[in-house]
Design an enzyme around this catalytic site. Structure first.
Site, short mmCIF file in Angstrom:
data_model
loop_
_atom_site.label_atom_id
_atom_site.label_comp_id
_atom_site.label_asym_id
_atom_site.label_seq_id
_atom_site.Cartn_x
_atom_site.Cartn_y
_atom_site.Cartn_z
N ARG A 72 4.18 11.19 15.88
CA ARG A 72 4.50 11.70 14.66
C ARG A 72 5.83 10.40 13.94
NH1 ARG A 72 7.93 15.88 15.18
NH2 ARG A 72 9.59 14.57 14.65
N TYR A 125 0.37 5.45 -12.12
CA TYR A 125 -0.80 6.11 -11.37
C TYR A 125 -0.29 7.80 -11.64
CZ TYR A 125 -2.92 8.42 -7.42
OH TYR A 125 -3.96 9.36 -6.74
N ASP A 198 5.13 -0.76 -7.05
CA ASP A 198 3.89 -0.38 -6.46
C ASP A 198 2.87 -1.65 -6.73
OD1 ASP A 198 1.22 0.42 -5.92
OD2 ASP A 198 1.67 2.45 -6.43
N LYS A 223 -6.90 1.34 -0.44
CA LYS A 223 -7.37 0.50 -1.51
C LYS A 223 -7.79 -0.96 -0.88
CE LYS A 223 -6.58 4.01 -4.18
NZ LYS A 223 -5.55 4.82 -3.66
#
Length: 411
Positions: A72, A125, A198, A223
């Site tokens: 984690r 976005y 971004d 992406k």
């Protein structure tokens, strides 16, 4: 021949002076470590949730967020991917998350405190628009101004004494405005504000926002960097101190660590990123030029077109192309646009982008979401074409046939 594995031909970035490597070579070798147990020349998938502790665990450095203790917090595949991304973007460190939204939230969660003010691009976005338009104001009392990021005077005017952050995309999603990252960085830093960018639409080598003054660059690894439509991930890249804070605050304590298999898949996909981007950009340019010349199309937005209002800004910042996303609008009514998309035979109607195959998504937006869009997109809806790696000739033929279904042959 001896079967003992005493060495490997695989480049070992932990021992090699990777500063001497070109970016194209780093795309192939970066972050990879040959497996000493088997001699495998690619880092294997390490599907462990725990790592062996030393005899005296108190000797572990508590200020190191990358210790291999519990997945984690950090894992072997995660470390390799972070190393690769940091060097590719010119950053000191990277943190990888389970999705792009987890990475974005992790950065904002760490940077912002209750009551802070944020300036956000008015075209961004949808997930980020909702994060700043609803969740963060409601949960943390964050105050947000959505501003036309291409209007530098408007951005400067929006800065307040309590402004903590300016957030933008290089090429906006879904209406592809282009922000001047260096100019935005100057505005931010002159006012003691951080700039987060971004760069999902513009991964390296197209753009490296840190070199233009950004404090953090973020990616949806799902992406272009993955590139095969089969894994999800997100990344935050920048200076070590800030990235380490994000790891300790948002990754270790809140969770959202990338799974080993997804990290391995994204590493695999990233090997061909520079080559794939060349094809994405070339195809998108050809498709955009076809659409812009077709009288059945009422509006095309692509920064590679000389007539596009953002062409100069994009050309000054991007290297090797103008991205793989073309936005356009067609006339008629809602039913006509649905019919157009449904009649496509090669292009797939689906969300996401950066895949090997071309994807198309037709959407209409509420007025508050579309306020910063070009007028034709507000009037006719927006069709986002994420151009893939197929033959541009075949893609154009598919678009032409579907347009003919709705409007008849081009005049």
């Amino acid at each position: 021949m001896s079967t003992e594995h005493t060495s490997s031909h695989a480049l070992r970035p932990d021992k090699h002076d990777h500063t001497t490597l070109t970016n194209d070579t780093w795309a192939v070798h970066g972050g990879n470590r040959a497996d000493e147990t088997t001699g495998a020349i690619r880092t294997p998938i390490v599907m462990a949730n725990s790592y062996r502790l030393p005899a005296d665990p108190t000797v572990l450095a508590e200020d190191d967020p990358d210790l291999l203790i519990y997945t984690r917090e950090s894992g072997a595949n995660q470390l390799g991917l972070q190393e690769k991304l940091a060097r590719a973007e010119g950053g000191e460190a990277a943190a990888v998350f389970t999705t792009g939204m987890a990475a974005l939230h992790g950065a904002f969660f760490t940077i912002l405190n209750p009551g802070d003010h944020v300036i956000v691009s008015d075209v961004v976005y949808m997930g980020v628009f909702n994060l700043f338009g609803s969740l963060l104001p409601r949960k943390m009392g964050i105050e947000v101004d959505f501003v036309d990021i291409t209007d530098l005077d408007a951005v400067s005017t929006a800065v307040r004494p309590d402004t903590r952050l300016i957030h933008t995309e290089v090429i906006a999603n879904p209406d592809p405005k282009v922000g001047d990252i260096a100019a935005l960085a100057r505005i931010a830093h002159d006012n003691g504000v951080l700039l987060t960018v971004d760069s999902t639409f513009t991964p390296p080598p197209l753009m490296r926002p840190l070199e233009h003054g950004a404090d953090l660059v973020l990616h949806s690894l799902t992406k272009y960097i993955n590139g095969h439509g089969d894994a999800m991930g997100g990344a935050v890249i920048g200076g070590r101190n800030l990235v380490d804070d994000i790891k300790f605050d948002a990754l270790h304590l809140v969770g959202g660590a990338i799974a080993p298999f997804n990290a391995w898949l994204i590493m695999r996909g990233s090997l061909t990123l520079p080559l794939r981007l060349q094809r994405h950009c070339a195809n998108a340019q050809a498709v955009a030029e076809f659409l812009a010349a077709d009288p059945r199309v009422v509006h095309v937005a692509y920064p590679g077109l000389e007539q596009d209002p953002h062409h100069a800004s994009a050309s000054a910042q991007l290297a090797g192309g103008h991205g793989g996303i073309v936005a356009f609008a067609i006339a008629g009514n809602h039913t006509d646009r649905i019919r157009f998309v449904e009649d496509l035979r090669l292009i797939t109607s689906a969300v996401s982008l950066g895949h090997d195959e071309t994807l198309i998504a037709y959407e209409t937006y509420p007025p508050e979401r579309a306020a910063g869009f070009s007028r034709p997109f507000r009037d006719h809806g927006l069709i986002r074409l994420a151009v893939g790696l197929e033959s541009s000739q075949d893609l154009i033929a598919d678009l032409d046939a579907a347009l003919t279904t709705v409007y008849g042959p081009a005049a």
